[in-house]
Design an enzyme around this catalytic site. Structure first.
Site, PDB file in Angstrom:
ATOM      1  N   TYR A 101       0.202 -12.009   1.398  1.00 29.67           N
ATOM      2  CA  TYR A 101       1.088 -11.595   2.497  1.00 29.67           C
ATOM      3  C   TYR A 101       1.681 -12.853   3.121  1.00 29.67           C
ATOM      4  O   TYR A 101       0.953 -13.806   3.419  1.00 29.67           O
ATOM      5  CB  TYR A 101       0.310 -10.813   3.568  1.00 29.67           C
ATOM      6  CG  TYR A 101       1.172 -10.467   4.757  1.00 29.67           C
ATOM      7  CD1 TYR A 101       1.857  -9.255   4.819  1.00 29.67           C
ATOM      8  CD2 TYR A 101       1.355 -11.373   5.804  1.00 29.67           C
ATOM      9  CE1 TYR A 101       2.684  -8.955   5.877  1.00 29.67           C
ATOM     10  CE2 TYR A 101       2.192 -11.076   6.871  1.00 29.67           C
ATOM     11  CZ  TYR A 101       2.846  -9.862   6.899  1.00 29.67           C
ATOM     12  OH  TYR A 101       3.685  -9.564   7.949  1.00 29.67           O
ATOM     13  N   GLU A 189       9.762 -10.883   5.917  1.00 22.05           N
ATOM     14  CA  GLU A 189       8.420 -10.572   5.426  1.00 22.05           C
ATOM     15  C   GLU A 189       8.410 -10.350   3.921  1.00 22.05           C
ATOM     16  O   GLU A 189       9.251  -9.619   3.390  1.00 22.05           O
ATOM     17  CB  GLU A 189       7.895  -9.314   6.131  1.00 22.05           C
ATOM     18  CG  GLU A 189       6.481  -8.923   5.741  1.00 22.05           C
ATOM     19  CD  GLU A 189       6.058  -7.588   6.367  1.00 22.05           C
ATOM     20  OE1 GLU A 189       6.629  -6.533   6.022  1.00 22.05           O
ATOM     21  OE2 GLU A 189       5.152  -7.609   7.236  1.00 22.05           O
TER      22      GLU A 189
END
Lengths: 375, 290
Positions: A101, A189
């Site tokens: 992530y 992201e």
């Protein structure tokens, strides 16, 4: 405002960050054609603005062209959390060793930009924050100095990346920061960012642009409207804030805090708010009229509750706007009003002339509205 | 007394010739605020309600002797420039009324203020009011009685609503500070609470919060760690707000796993801060802890 994945990926690719080869498809034929060009196996990804589309079945893998046609048909005929699927992104399926992530966001507490990184790729950030804070690295960036390469080394060590990939990660994070500033994004992201034998690659990309910065990006302004419901679009046009809820008591207030407090008060007395509607400071009669029309014509609304604490907002302007809306829509829905502050007497007089009862206490008005909604 | 501003605070109005700037300059003067100058680029030499207007903050400072605080009414696109100009000219308190400023501009403004030791209030704030002494902002003065309660709030009209409830039970205020409704703001609960702790005239505090972010949770933790120096009562708006939706204020959004009502209420109550179910309950909770 949110960008679709295919839009975000184009920007990301233009900034030199690796993403899978992909093509956009608007129908089944285009999906099959894209798969032919890219080469199966491929991933079919529904392009929607709602979150968690993977869990909602919005991402499919196809091993053959027949699979592509079948899965494309399925996806085009599905609604993902209520959102219609207009496009599919057809991408080369990538084999990877693990998923990470990585995002760049705004930390409102630190009042700085922050890189968020975790070895738990594929897990939503909400869950990382709540369930795995020890697996989440936060690196703050002072806007005066910006990104610095040590941040990528710190992140690489935290994620356990081999030395050969440090340079790749630096390039990615450097580009993320440039993109964030250049585009006035509030979030960039990659979840997941995959580790493959060839290096790092962003399998998903999410970009959210700050609404207050949109005037600096005229090319994006039209796109800002597409995530709004028809009622939210009316609100935007006339300059008030509207959020749809699922109850039957329509709410019109001035000020975001007072509007939320009024919704909460409705729930406290056993009712259910149908919406959040803040007419904003110093609303004109015209704006109030459009706001009131929106609520009065909402089929789910049984009772309208107006709660105004006038400062720069004038009660008489509000009253006139409401009366005009009633006359234009010809509705007979009950309206309960609480009005206080600037030009309160005149506002009351106007409304009472039309037979509406005006309260001075919020609690009384809300109780009355809840009682009427029960009938 | 009170905090941040008083009757001796010498005030500059940036954007004084605009509709809001000019209108509120009049109301602030009527309240007794010592406004000494205004700035609007290109409008130097004019007067607004008897206040001289300058083209730059530098000129305003030079001609008015000394300026303690500025109130910014400049439109959102130019607000960053105006705030940086105030900070760079040595003004130590800057109150930013403007709504709708780019969050990136806000980050730049806030960090520049911190680096220069400037207290920045807002953006998107109704301002700061020290009862009976000075008003820097747009709050309707008549709802605030003079007294010993400090208020720190994220919302304008809700503050007026609660101040009115307080007034009905004869509670007055020392200073009322609107923190601002945006996600990135100059001063938060903790920093403002520190000021109130040092103010002998403030006996208790009211915190008016809303969903979004974790400022209330952080304050609760800080409050316990620093020994609960002054009694606090809270009200939080947005119990019925759905996640992922902006509720009017740019900062009022439950996102990234942060900001829901339950988390705030639990944190505050755990810290020994009573949380009112509705605005009209605030005076009763206050009387119970005083």
């Amino acid at each position: 405002m949110k960008l679709y994945e295919f839009e975000a990926k184009k920007i990301v690719r233009d900034h030199g960050i690796p993403v899978p080869d992909g093509m956009l498809a608007r129908n089944i034929d285009e999906a099959v054609e894209a798969a032919k060009k890219i080469g199966v196996p491929v991933v079919l990804k529904s392009q929607v603005l709602v979150g968690r589309r993977g869990l909602a079945g919005g991402i499919r893998i196809a091993e053959t062209l027949e699979d592509v046609a079948r899965e494309a048909e399925n996806l085009f005929n599905t609604r993902i959390r209520g959102e219609e699927v207009k496009y599919l992104l057809i991408e080369k399926k990538i084999d990877f060793e693990r998923e990470l992530y990585l995002s760049l966001a705004i930390d409102r507490t630190a009042r700085k930009y922050v890189f968020l990184a975790s070895p738990l790729g594929g897990v939503e950030i909400e869950e990382l924050v709540k369930q795995h804070p020890d697996k989440l690295l936060k690196l703050y960036i002072d806007p005066a100095t910006g990104y610095s390469p040590y941040m990528s080394r710190t992140t690489a060590k935290f994620l356990g990346l081999p030395k050969e990939m440090w340079k790749d990660l630096h390039n990615i994070m450097n580009s993320m920061y440039k993109l964030m500033i250049g585009l006035d994004a509030e979030l960039v992201e990659f979840n997941p960012l995959a580790v493959t034998r060839k290096g790092l690659i962003a399998l998903d990309a999410k970009i959210r642009i700050d609404d207050n910065s949109l005037y600096r990006h005229p090319e994006l302004q039209d796109k800002a409207l597409r995530e709004l419901s028809p009622r939210e679009q009316v609100a935007k046009k006339y300059g008030f804030s509207y959020v749809e809820l699922d109850g039957n008591i329509g709410i019109i207030c001035n000020g975001a805090g007072l509007t939320m407090a009024t919704m909460d008060l409705v729930a406290y007395y056993g009712g259910k708010p149908a919406n959040f509607l803040d007419i904003g400071g110093g609303a004109t009669r015209e704006r109030v009229k459009e706001a009131a029309k929106l609520i009065l014509t909402h089929e789910r609304v049984k009772v309208v509750l107006i709660n105004i604490f006038g400062g720069i907002t004038r009660c008489d302007e509000v009253a006139r706007g409401v009366i005009e809306a009633v006359e234009e829509t010809g509705t007979h829905k009950p309206i309960v009003v609480r009005m206080l502050g600037t030009n309160e007497e005149e506002g009351k007089r106007i409304l009472e002339e039309y037979g509406y009862k005006v309260f001075s206490e919020a609690d009384e008005a809300v109780r009355k509205a809840v009682e009427l909604a029960r009938r | 007394m009170g905090i941040l501003v008083d009757r001796n605070t010498r005030v500059l109005i940036q954007g004084i010739t605009g509709r809001e700037g000019s209108f509120h300059t009049k109301l602030m003067l009527e309240y007794g605020t010592k406004i000494v100058a205004g700035v609007t680029p290109g409008k130097g030499g004019q007067e607004v309600h008897g206040i001289p207007v300058y083209d730059t903050v530098k000129e305003a400072v030079e001609h008015s002797g000394h300026i303690d605080a500025s109130v910014v009414f400049v439109p959102s696109r130019f607000a960053r420039d105006a705030v940086l100009e105030a900070i760079d000219n040595g003004i130590k308190v800057v109150v930013v009324i403007t709504e709708g400023i780019s969050v990136h501009d806000e980050i730049a403004m806030v960090n520049h203020a911190k680096h220069n030791g400037t207290i920045m209030i807002g953006p998107n704030t109704p301002g700061v009011l020290t009862a009976g002494e000075a008003k820097l902002g747009i709050m309707p003065a008549h709802v605030f009685k003079t007294g010993y309660i400090g208020i720190i709030s994220r919302s304008g009209t809700l503050t007026y609503e609660i101040a009115r409830e307080l007034g009905k039970k004869d509670y007055g205020v020392s200073t009322v500070v609107g923190m601002g409704g945006d996600p990135v703001i100059g001063m938060n609960y903790i920093e403002l609470y520190e000021h109130f702790v040092r103010d002998p005239e403030t006996k208790a505090l009211i915190i008016i919060g809303e969903i979004g972010g974790d400022a209330e949770e952080r304050f609760a933790k800080y409050y316990v760690e620093t020994g609960r120096e002054k009694p606090v009562v809270a009200y939080i708006a947005g119990r019925t707000a759905p996640p992922g939706k902006r509720m009017g204020h740019a900062g009022a959004i439950i996102s990234m796993g942060l900001g829901d009502y339950k988390s705030k209420r639990e944190a505050l109550e755990k810290a020994g801060i009573p949380v009112a179910d509705k605005p009209s309950d605030v005076p009763r909770l206050l009387s119970e802890i005083l």
